[in-house]
Design a protein around this motif. Sequence first.
Motif, PDB file in Angstrom:
ATOM      1  N   GLN A 171       0.824  -1.201   0.000  1.00  0.00           N
ATOM      2  CA  GLN A 171       0.000   0.000   0.000  1.00  0.00           C
ATOM      3  C   GLN A 171       0.865   1.261   0.000  1.00  0.00           C
ATOM      4  N   ALA A 172       1.884   1.281   0.866  1.00  0.00           N
ATOM      5  CA  ALA A 172       2.770   2.445   0.922  1.00  0.00           C
ATOM      6  C   ALA A 172       3.536   2.605  -0.383  1.00  0.00           C
ATOM      7  N   ARG A 173       3.886   1.479  -1.005  1.00  0.00           N
ATOM      8  CA  ARG A 173       4.621   1.537  -2.264  1.00  0.00           C
ATOM      9  C   ARG A 173       3.761   2.180  -3.350  1.00  0.00           C
ATOM     10  N   ARG A 174       2.493   1.775  -3.422  1.00  0.00           N
ATOM     11  CA  ARG A 174       1.588   2.356  -4.424  1.00  0.00           C
ATOM     12  C   ARG A 174       1.352   3.841  -4.155  1.00  0.00           C
ATOM     13  N   ASN A 175       1.227   4.208  -2.879  1.00  0.00           N
ATOM     14  CA  ASN A 175       1.041   5.623  -2.540  1.00  0.00           C
ATOM     15  C   ASN A 175       2.259   6.438  -2.954  1.00  0.00           C
ATOM     16  N   LEU A 176       3.457   5.871  -2.783  1.00  0.00           N
ATOM     17  CA  LEU A 176       4.672   6.571  -3.191  1.00  0.00           C
ATOM     18  C   LEU A 176       4.729   6.702  -4.710  1.00  0.00           C
ATOM     19  N   TRP A 177       4.256   5.690  -5.435  1.00  0.00           N
ATOM     20  CA  TRP A 177       4.193   5.793  -6.890  1.00  0.00           C
ATOM     21  C   TRP A 177       3.381   7.014  -7.301  1.00  0.00           C
ATOM     22  N   ASP A 178       2.236   7.190  -6.643  1.00  0.00           N
ATOM     23  CA  ASP A 178       1.389   8.352  -6.966  1.00  0.00           C
ATOM     24  C   ASP A 178       2.135   9.650  -6.688  1.00  0.00           C
ATOM     25  N   LEU A 179       2.856   9.692  -5.569  1.00  0.00           N
ATOM     26  CA  LEU A 179       3.609  10.893  -5.204  1.00  0.00           C
ATOM     27  C   LEU A 179       4.694  11.181  -6.237  1.00  0.00           C
ATOM     28  N   LEU A 180       5.432  10.153  -6.643  1.00  0.00           N
ATOM     29  CA  LEU A 180       6.515  10.338  -7.606  1.00  0.00           C
ATOM     30  C   LEU A 180       5.979  10.710  -8.984  1.00  0.00           C
ATOM     31  N   SER A 181       4.863  10.113  -9.372  1.00  0.00           N
ATOM     32  CA  SER A 181       4.249  10.482 -10.651  1.00  0.00           C
ATOM     33  C   SER A 181       3.836  11.946 -10.643  1.00  0.00           C
ATOM     34  N   GLY A 182       3.304  12.408  -9.500  1.00  0.00           N
ATOM     35  CA  GLY A 182       2.924  13.810  -9.392  1.00  0.00           C
ATOM     36  C   GLY A 182       4.122  14.741  -9.492  1.00  0.00           C
ATOM     37  N   LEU A 183       5.229  14.360  -8.872  1.00  0.00           N
ATOM     38  CA  LEU A 183       6.448  15.175  -8.969  1.00  0.00           C
ATOM     39  C   LEU A 183       6.896  15.281 -10.426  1.00  0.00           C
ATOM     40  N   ASN A 184       6.892  14.154 -11.113  1.00  0.00           N
ATOM     41  CA  ASN A 184       7.329  14.133 -12.496  1.00  0.00           C
ATOM     42  C   ASN A 184       6.373  14.916 -13.388  1.00  0.00           C
ATOM     43  N   ASP A 185       5.069  14.790 -13.126  1.00  0.00           N
ATOM     44  CA  ASP A 185       4.081  15.527 -13.914  1.00  0.00           C
ATOM     45  C   ASP A 185       4.239  17.039 -13.756  1.00  0.00           C
ATOM     46  N   SER A 186       4.787  17.464 -12.615  1.00  0.00           N
ATOM     47  CA  SER A 186       4.979  18.900 -12.379  1.00  0.00           C
ATOM     48  C   SER A 186       6.245  19.431 -13.030  1.00  0.00           C
ATOM     49  N   GLY A 187       6.946  18.550 -13.778  1.00  0.00           N
ATOM     50  CA  GLY A 187       8.112  19.001 -14.532  1.00  0.00           C
ATOM     51  C   GLY A 187       9.452  18.642 -13.944  1.00  0.00           C
ATOM     52  N   ARG A 188       9.451  17.991 -12.791  1.00  0.00           N
ATOM     53  CA  ARG A 188      10.729  17.607 -12.190  1.00  0.00           C
ATOM     54  C   ARG A 188      11.320  16.379 -12.881  1.00  0.00           C
TER      55      ARG A 188
END
Length: 284
Positions: A171-188
């Motif tokens: 569960q924590a791994r999937r939540n982190l995936w969402d966080l990392l995808s959001g960072l990347n989507d913001s241009g990082r």
Amino acid sequence: MAAGRPVTNAIEVTGLTKTYGDLRAVDDVTLAVEEGEFVGILGPNGAGKTTLLEMIEGLREPDSGSAVVLGLPAWPRNPALLPRIGVQLQASSFFDYLTAREQIRTFAALYGVPAAHADEWLERVGLVEKAGTRVEQLSGGQQQRLSIACALVHDPDVVFLDEPTAALDPQARRNLWDLLSGLNDSGRTVVLTTHYMDEAETLADRVAIMDHGRVLVHDTPAALVRGLDAATRITLADGEVITTRDPAAEIARLADEQRLAGVQVHTGTLEDVFLELTGREYRA
């Protein structure tokens, strides 16, 4: 990357090499990561992933070659570059005797980031209930999430993560995936090492597979799987397995015979590519 925008490399690695005695840990690696790109680095234990990352981050001096991050040389360590990158190491390291909240606020203060912003990051990684708990009393997975939050608290332009989900539950791994995808989507720009093939396939725009200190391939997961030219396995409801390189014809034949019910089709995966390139022997 926005349409029509010229390609700019956030990271440029040229001929990077690091040797320890007879061991060539990183062997003449050349690699480019585009601005805003998410790149996953895969490889068996001892392939050189962490050493490569540490040289790009400016934590380890290369024997030869160069690493340029955001237009600046990674080595010698450049104070102008440090606030623009975020680094999460394989082994977490924290200040002694501080709570989770005190830890991340201390990291934030080093970058001139307000305490309130640090507290937001505790919420984003699901540690609000543990904010008053000393780090040594956190579980391994909780320490990993805190380490990631500390690496991201100053909103860096380029993020380096070394096996960030290794100690996390599903569960924590999937939540982190969402966080990392959001960072990347913001241009990082995000670079991570991982042993999880599904993680790389889900998150990465491109994947670099390393072994014995060298980058063997560097491409999109889909292109790597296509290049494998692996046979397709078709499993029928009665357990019969058909292996074919022309799945469309087999599916058409099964449809004519009215045998499609319960059929499962298994194509090549990134794991197949990985094993094809690095072998199947156990790595300590």
